[in-house]
Design a protein around this motif. Structure first.
Motif, PDB file in Angstrom:
ATOM      1  N   VAL A 159       1.170  -1.517  -0.262  1.00 43.11           N
ATOM      2  CA  VAL A 159       0.114   0.007   0.246  1.00 43.11           C
ATOM      3  C   VAL A 159       1.195   1.203  -0.192  1.00 43.11           C
ATOM      4  CG1 VAL A 159      -1.355   1.106   1.443  1.00 43.11           C
ATOM      5  CG2 VAL A 159      -1.753  -1.089   0.868  1.00 43.11           C
ATOM      6  N   SER A 160       1.755   1.486   0.918  1.00 40.71           N
ATOM      7  CA  SER A 160       3.054   2.682   0.868  1.00 40.71           C
ATOM      8  C   SER A 160       3.770   2.349  -0.460  1.00 40.71           C
ATOM      9  CB  SER A 160       4.102   2.323   1.545  1.00 40.71           C
ATOM     10  OG  SER A 160       3.577   1.990   3.204  1.00 40.71           O
ATOM     11  N   TYR A 161       3.346   1.571  -1.423  1.00 39.83           N
ATOM     12  CA  TYR A 161       4.514   1.462  -3.387  1.00 39.83           C
ATOM     13  C   TYR A 161       4.013   2.291  -3.365  1.00 39.83           C
ATOM     14  CZ  TYR A 161       8.591  -1.094  -1.527  1.00 39.83           C
ATOM     15  OH  TYR A 161      10.200  -1.360  -0.945  1.00 39.83           O
ATOM     16  N   ALA A 162       2.130   1.787  -3.531  1.00 40.19           N
ATOM     17  CA  ALA A 162       1.292   2.012  -4.296  1.00 40.19           C
ATOM     18  C   ALA A 162       0.732   2.993  -3.815  1.00 40.19           C
ATOM     19  CB  ALA A 162       0.051   1.315  -3.759  1.00 40.19           C
ATOM     20  N   PHE A 163       0.763   3.919  -3.001  1.00 40.54           N
ATOM     21  CA  PHE A 163       0.523   5.427  -2.755  1.00 40.54           C
ATOM     22  C   PHE A 163       1.575   6.751  -3.591  1.00 40.54           C
ATOM     23  CE2 PHE A 163      -2.240   4.924   0.204  1.00 40.54           C
ATOM     24  CZ  PHE A 163      -3.980   5.331  -0.142  1.00 40.54           C
ATOM     25  N   VAL A 164       2.635   6.152  -2.789  1.00 47.16           N
ATOM     26  CA  VAL A 164       4.228   6.385  -3.598  1.00 47.16           C
ATOM     27  C   VAL A 164       4.553   7.002  -5.025  1.00 47.16           C
ATOM     28  CG1 VAL A 164       6.692   6.166  -4.003  1.00 47.16           C
ATOM     29  CG2 VAL A 164       5.632   6.203  -1.775  1.00 47.16           C
ATOM     30  N   LEU A 165       4.434   5.403  -5.543  1.00 50.39           N
ATOM     31  CA  LEU A 165       3.402   5.388  -7.237  1.00 50.39           C
ATOM     32  C   LEU A 165       2.964   6.299  -7.787  1.00 50.39           C
ATOM     33  CD1 LEU A 165       4.399   1.483  -7.971  1.00 50.39           C
ATOM     34  CD2 LEU A 165       6.107   3.597  -8.855  1.00 50.39           C
ATOM     35  N   LEU A 169      -3.034  13.034  -1.244  1.00 48.00           N
ATOM     36  CA  LEU A 169      -1.606  12.203   0.281  1.00 48.00           C
ATOM     37  C   LEU A 169      -2.384  12.443   0.805  1.00 48.00           C
ATOM     38  CD1 LEU A 169       0.913  15.393  -1.205  1.00 48.00           C
ATOM     39  CD2 LEU A 169       1.424  13.021  -1.024  1.00 48.00           C
ATOM     40  N   VAL A 170      -3.480  13.519   0.804  1.00 51.05           N
ATOM     41  CA  VAL A 170      -4.475  13.248   1.859  1.00 51.05           C
ATOM     42  C   VAL A 170      -5.336  12.374   2.724  1.00 51.05           C
ATOM     43  CG1 VAL A 170      -6.493  15.164   3.495  1.00 51.05           C
ATOM     44  CG2 VAL A 170      -4.551  16.410   2.618  1.00 51.05           C
ATOM     45  N   VAL A 171      -6.025  12.077   1.411  1.00 52.61           N
ATOM     46  CA  VAL A 171      -6.601  10.318   1.962  1.00 52.61           C
ATOM     47  C   VAL A 171      -5.496   9.614   1.712  1.00 52.61           C
ATOM     48  CG1 VAL A 171      -7.853   8.682   0.817  1.00 52.61           C
ATOM     49  CG2 VAL A 171      -8.491  11.530   0.294  1.00 52.61           C
ATOM     50  N   SER A 172      -4.245   9.415   2.037  1.00 53.38           N
ATOM     51  CA  SER A 172      -3.915   8.567   1.980  1.00 53.38           C
ATOM     52  C   SER A 172      -3.251   8.397   3.531  1.00 53.38           C
ATOM     53  CB  SER A 172      -2.196   8.114   1.140  1.00 53.38           C
ATOM     54  OG  SER A 172      -1.293   9.894   1.372  1.00 53.38           O
ATOM     55  N   ILE A 173      -3.274   9.245   3.999  1.00 56.44           N
ATOM     56  CA  ILE A 173      -2.946   9.656   5.114  1.00 56.44           C
ATOM     57  C   ILE A 173      -3.644   8.652   6.123  1.00 56.44           C
ATOM     58  CG2 ILE A 173      -2.454  10.743   7.245  1.00 56.44           C
ATOM     59  CD1 ILE A 173      -2.212  13.106   5.895  1.00 56.44           C
ATOM     60  N   LEU A 174      -4.688   8.516   6.171  1.00 55.76           N
ATOM     61  CA  LEU A 174      -5.513   7.081   7.633  1.00 55.76           C
ATOM     62  C   LEU A 174      -5.801   5.858   6.450  1.00 55.76           C
ATOM     63  CD1 LEU A 174      -8.151   7.586   8.942  1.00 55.76           C
ATOM     64  CD2 LEU A 174      -9.707   7.620   7.182  1.00 55.76           C
ATOM     65  N   PRO A 175      -5.388   5.269   5.396  1.00 58.13           N
ATOM     66  CA  PRO A 175      -5.137   3.685   5.721  1.00 58.13           C
ATOM     67  C   PRO A 175      -3.370   3.655   5.801  1.00 58.13           C
ATOM     68  CG  PRO A 175      -5.826   4.573   3.210  1.00 58.13           C
ATOM     69  CD  PRO A 175      -5.661   5.931   4.271  1.00 58.13           C
ATOM     70  N   LYS A 176      -2.738   4.237   5.619  1.00 54.08           N
ATOM     71  CA  LYS A 176      -0.900   4.530   5.774  1.00 54.08           C
ATOM     72  C   LYS A 176      -1.140   3.740   7.814  1.00 54.08           C
ATOM     73  CE  LYS A 176       2.486   4.795   4.248  1.00 54.08           C
ATOM     74  NZ  LYS A 176       3.451   5.368   4.187  1.00 54.08           N
TER      75      LYS A 176
END
Length: 192
Positions: free
Chosen positions: A23-29, A61-68
């Motif tokens: 998930v971290s790699y997916a958000f970075v990509l 970027l903002v939405v990715s904070i919660l799942p991470k």
């Protein structure tokens, strides 16, 4: 100690680690892709599309904070639970005398240093290696869809980066084996 117990013991935390890393790699990509689109729009002077892409990038970027954050908490909980399960298993093995412990110092080393080393391998190193391999393969496929020659070049470059790791592991194993045999020879010499 049953060696087959170790992989089963850490399976939940391994899965949690793999999911977290992917998930971290997916958000970075995804953010990298959006940022490249943003820069492309800026260079082409498409201001309206640049504004939309910029807003979308910020939202992602903002939405990715919660799942991470949720995945990090879940992973941390799994790691603690699995490490505690291994400790309980080792205590049972010591009590049933299937693991021989000479004194309290050895028991302390087994329950702290050894468990930390084993847990780090199964909970951090292995999930990172698996998710890194999946990311490498997926990225290579995506690049090959654009241009297969560039994709193969990047894949070959990434594989050459792995060579020092394999060589280092071989050297580390040789050093460990040599040190271990030297310690045994020294102890035997002291006993004589």
């Amino acid at each position: 100690m049953k060696k087959e117990y170790l992989p089963r013991c850490f399976l939940p935390s391994q899965k949690a680690g793999i999911v977290y890393e992917l998930v971290s790699y997916a958000f970075v990509l995804l953010c990298g892709y959006l940022l490249s689109n943003l820069l492309e729009c800026a260079m082409a002077s498409r201001w309206q599309q640049m504004y939309q892409t910029g807003v979308l990038t910020i939202v992602v970027l903002v939405v990715s904070i919660l799942p991470k954050y949720a995945l990090a908490v879940w992973r941390s909980h799994r790691k603690l639970t699995d490490t505690q399960n291994l400790r309980e298993f080792l205590y049972q093995c010591v009590l049933s005398r299937s693991i021989c412990v000479e004194d309290r110092g050895e028991m302390n080393v087994r329950m702290t240093s050894d468990i930390k080393t084993i847990a780090k391998y199964f909970q951090d190193t292995k999930p990172m290696a698996i998710s890194g391999t999946v990311t490498l393969i997926c990225s290579t496929i995506l690049i090959c869809l654009t241009d297969w020659r560039i994709g193969l070049i990047f894949f070959a470059l990434n594989l050459t980066q792995l060579i020092p790791i394999v060589v280092y592991e071989k050297w580390a194993r040789q050093i460990y084996n040599q040190t271990h045999s030297d310690e045994e020879a020294y102890c035997d010499w002291m006993l004589e």
